[in-house]
Enzyme design. Structure first.
Site, PDB file in Angstrom:
ATOM      1  N   ASN A   8     -22.073 -31.781   5.675  1.00 16.83           N
ATOM      2  CA  ASN A   8     -20.514 -31.568   5.626  1.00 16.83           C
ATOM      3  C   ASN A   8     -19.907 -32.725   6.733  1.00 16.83           C
ATOM      4  O   ASN A   8     -20.115 -32.461   7.913  1.00 16.83           O
ATOM      5  CB  ASN A   8     -20.501 -30.141   6.150  1.00 16.83           C
ATOM      6  CG  ASN A   8     -18.627 -29.868   6.300  1.00 16.83           C
ATOM      7  OD1 ASN A   8     -18.056 -30.538   6.014  1.00 16.83           O
ATOM      8  ND2 ASN A   8     -18.538 -28.706   7.062  1.00 16.83           N
ATOM      9  N   TRP A   9     -19.270 -33.688   6.155  1.00 18.01           N
ATOM     10  CA  TRP A   9     -18.683 -34.699   7.002  1.00 18.01           C
ATOM     11  C   TRP A   9     -17.517 -34.397   7.593  1.00 18.01           C
ATOM     12  O   TRP A   9     -16.887 -35.197   8.177  1.00 18.01           O
ATOM     13  CB  TRP A   9     -18.959 -36.019   6.186  1.00 18.01           C
ATOM     14  CG  TRP A   9     -20.202 -36.437   5.964  1.00 18.01           C
ATOM     15  CD1 TRP A   9     -21.318 -35.961   6.039  1.00 18.01           C
ATOM     16  CD2 TRP A   9     -20.586 -37.526   4.939  1.00 18.01           C
ATOM     17  NE1 TRP A   9     -22.467 -36.555   5.808  1.00 18.01           N
ATOM     18  CE2 TRP A   9     -21.909 -37.596   4.977  1.00 18.01           C
ATOM     19  CE3 TRP A   9     -19.922 -38.193   4.004  1.00 18.01           C
ATOM     20  CZ2 TRP A   9     -22.686 -38.442   4.070  1.00 18.01           C
ATOM     21  CZ3 TRP A   9     -20.717 -39.128   3.122  1.00 18.01           C
ATOM     22  CH2 TRP A   9     -21.916 -39.176   3.264  1.00 18.01           C
ATOM     23  N   LYS A  10     -16.859 -33.262   7.155  1.00 21.12           N
ATOM     24  CA  LYS A  10     -15.598 -32.585   7.596  1.00 21.12           C
ATOM     25  C   LYS A  10     -14.522 -33.898   7.643  1.00 21.12           C
ATOM     26  O   LYS A  10     -14.550 -34.737   6.285  1.00 21.12           O
ATOM     27  CB  LYS A  10     -15.453 -32.053   9.035  1.00 21.12           C
ATOM     28  CG  LYS A  10     -16.688 -31.163   9.311  1.00 21.12           C
ATOM     29  CD  LYS A  10     -16.790 -30.441  10.614  1.00 21.12           C
ATOM     30  CE  LYS A  10     -17.714 -29.450  10.519  1.00 21.12           C
ATOM     31  NZ  LYS A  10     -18.074 -28.804  11.638  1.00 21.12           N
ATOM     32  N   HIS A  90     -15.470 -21.687   5.337  1.00 19.97           N
ATOM     33  CA  HIS A  90     -15.818 -22.277   6.877  1.00 19.97           C
ATOM     34  C   HIS A  90     -14.954 -21.626   7.806  1.00 19.97           C
ATOM     35  O   HIS A  90     -13.657 -21.582   7.612  1.00 19.97           O
ATOM     36  CB  HIS A  90     -15.746 -23.613   6.645  1.00 19.97           C
ATOM     37  CG  HIS A  90     -16.289 -24.355   7.687  1.00 19.97           C
ATOM     38  ND1 HIS A  90     -16.050 -24.381   9.237  1.00 19.97           N
ATOM     39  CD2 HIS A  90     -17.533 -25.116   7.609  1.00 19.97           C
ATOM     40  CE1 HIS A  90     -16.771 -25.045   9.745  1.00 19.97           C
ATOM     41  NE2 HIS A  90     -17.932 -25.406   9.193  1.00 19.97           N
ATOM     42  N   GLU A 159     -23.393 -19.206   9.276  1.00 22.05           N
ATOM     43  CA  GLU A 159     -23.016 -20.035  10.350  1.00 22.05           C
ATOM     44  C   GLU A 159     -22.389 -19.374  11.332  1.00 22.05           C
ATOM     45  O   GLU A 159     -21.097 -19.079  11.644  1.00 22.05           O
ATOM     46  CB  GLU A 159     -21.866 -20.861   9.668  1.00 22.05           C
ATOM     47  CG  GLU A 159     -22.586 -22.152   8.762  1.00 22.05           C
ATOM     48  CD  GLU A 159     -21.905 -23.518   8.974  1.00 22.05           C
ATOM     49  OE1 GLU A 159     -22.411 -24.518   9.121  1.00 22.05           O
ATOM     50  OE2 GLU A 159     -20.633 -23.373   8.803  1.00 22.05           O
ATOM     51  N   GLY A 165     -21.171 -26.879  16.299  1.00 26.10           N
ATOM     52  CA  GLY A 165     -20.713 -28.017  17.505  1.00 26.10           C
ATOM     53  C   GLY A 165     -21.016 -27.840  18.741  1.00 26.10           C
ATOM     54  O   GLY A 165     -20.385 -28.418  19.550  1.00 26.10           O
ATOM     55  N   SER A 196     -25.189 -26.421  14.664  1.00 27.12           N
ATOM     56  CA  SER A 196     -25.935 -27.167  15.586  1.00 27.12           C
ATOM     57  C   SER A 196     -27.241 -27.567  15.284  1.00 27.12           C
ATOM     58  O   SER A 196     -28.189 -27.936  15.918  1.00 27.12           O
ATOM     59  CB  SER A 196     -25.988 -26.559  16.716  1.00 27.12           C
ATOM     60  OG  SER A 196     -24.795 -26.467  17.575  1.00 27.12           O
TER      61      SER A 196
HETATM   62  P1  PGA Z   1     -22.552 -28.769  13.127  1.00 31.18           P
HETATM   63  O1  PGA Z   1     -21.686 -28.072  12.050  1.00 31.18           O
HETATM   64  O2  PGA Z   1     -23.831 -29.032  12.411  1.00 31.18           O
HETATM   65  O3  PGA Z   1     -21.735 -29.975  13.788  1.00 31.18           O
HETATM   66  O4  PGA Z   1     -22.721 -27.493  14.331  1.00 31.18           O
HETATM   67  C1  PGA Z   1     -21.728 -27.303  11.104  1.00 31.18           C
HETATM   68  C2  PGA Z   1     -20.817 -26.719  10.172  1.00 31.18           C
HETATM   69  O5  PGA Z   1     -19.441 -26.637  10.792  1.00 31.18           O
HETATM   70  O6  PGA Z   1     -20.841 -26.805   9.004  1.00 31.18           O
END
Ligand code: PGA
Length: 234
Positions: A8-10, A90, A159, A165, A196
């Site tokens: 997931n590159w957001k 999300h 999640e 993050g 994470s």
């Molecule tokens: P992260 O994000 O791996 O940077 O913690 C996961 C996500 O938001 O899907």
């Protein structure tokens, strides 16, 4: 057994960075890798992935099947570019964009109608974790959108909001318990863990038997990290 990697590159990568990372992904050609670029670049990425084993996912979709939704990305349009998966629920969208259970349910139903696999994100926030109500939160998040949904066509990503993050995460035992809980309730197609995940902890996470893969944000945008993660997950 291979585990699935959902990258997931957001909105972390600009156009040049996206194209260059996709080129590397095409070279690796892993069939367990699904990339979720910014929707702005999705149709170009779709073309790049055409003859590759890497699949395309969308970070979001419209909740209505209509031609009158300014700024929306239609599920039919995602289908047009051969998008196979779509994230919904999300926590960033639930929190910053106030996405309600009704909106999530509509997106879920619409994606299923178009044969795009929804990846539904659920998980408790920091306060709920501290209060020991993870189970209740997860069950409620499933309950409130469950009506009429064919769960065996849906991927559920656990999640925890406090793990996204932050560099902290639940123990493998805790993740496994939540996965069992989800399975006891809805019997989804697959269950992922996200929050994470990186090359330093993937080995330990890989050992969790009842988790089918990982939804990875930050680490999936770095070539070195994602290469190491893929090596372990194949
Ligand atoms: P992260 O994000 O791996 O940077 O913690 C996961 C996500 O938001 O899907």
């Amino acid at each position: 057994m291979n585990k699935l990697i959902f990258a997931n590159w957001k909105i972390s990568l600009n156009y040049t960075q996206t194209i260059s990372l996709v080129k590397e992904m095409v070279e690796m050609d892993c069939s367990n890798l699904i990339v979720f670029p910014s929707l702005l670049f999705a149709s170009e990425v779709a073309q790049m992935l055409q003859n590759s084993n890497v699949s395309l996912g969308a970070q979001d979709c419209a909740s209505k099947d209509t031609d009158a939704l300014t700024g929306g990305i239609g599920v039919g349009q995602l289908n047009d570019i051969n998008c196979k998966y779509c994230l919904i629920g999300h926590s960033e969208r639930r929190i910053f964009l106030n996405e309600s259970p009704k909106i999530l349910h509509d997106k879920l139903a619409l994606l299923l109608k178009y044969d795009i696999i929804p990846v539904l994100c659920i998980g408790e926030d920091h306060i709920s974790k501290k209060s020991g109500v993870t189970e209740e939160v997860v069950m409620t998040q499933l309950d409130e959108i469950s009506f009429g949904i064919q769960w065996d066509k849906v991927i559920v990503a656990y999640e925890p909001v406090w793990a996204i993050g932050t560099g902290v995460m639940p123990s493998p035992e805790e993740i496994s318990e939540v996965a069992d809980l989800i399975r006891s309730k809805v019997k989804p197609l697959k269950i992922l863990y996200g929050g994470s995940v990186n090359s330093a902890n993937i080995q330990e996470l890989f050992m969790i038997k009842n988790i089918d893969g990982f939804l990875i944000g930050s680490a999936s945008t770095k070539l070195e990290e994602i290469s190491k993660i893929l090596k372990i997950c194949n």
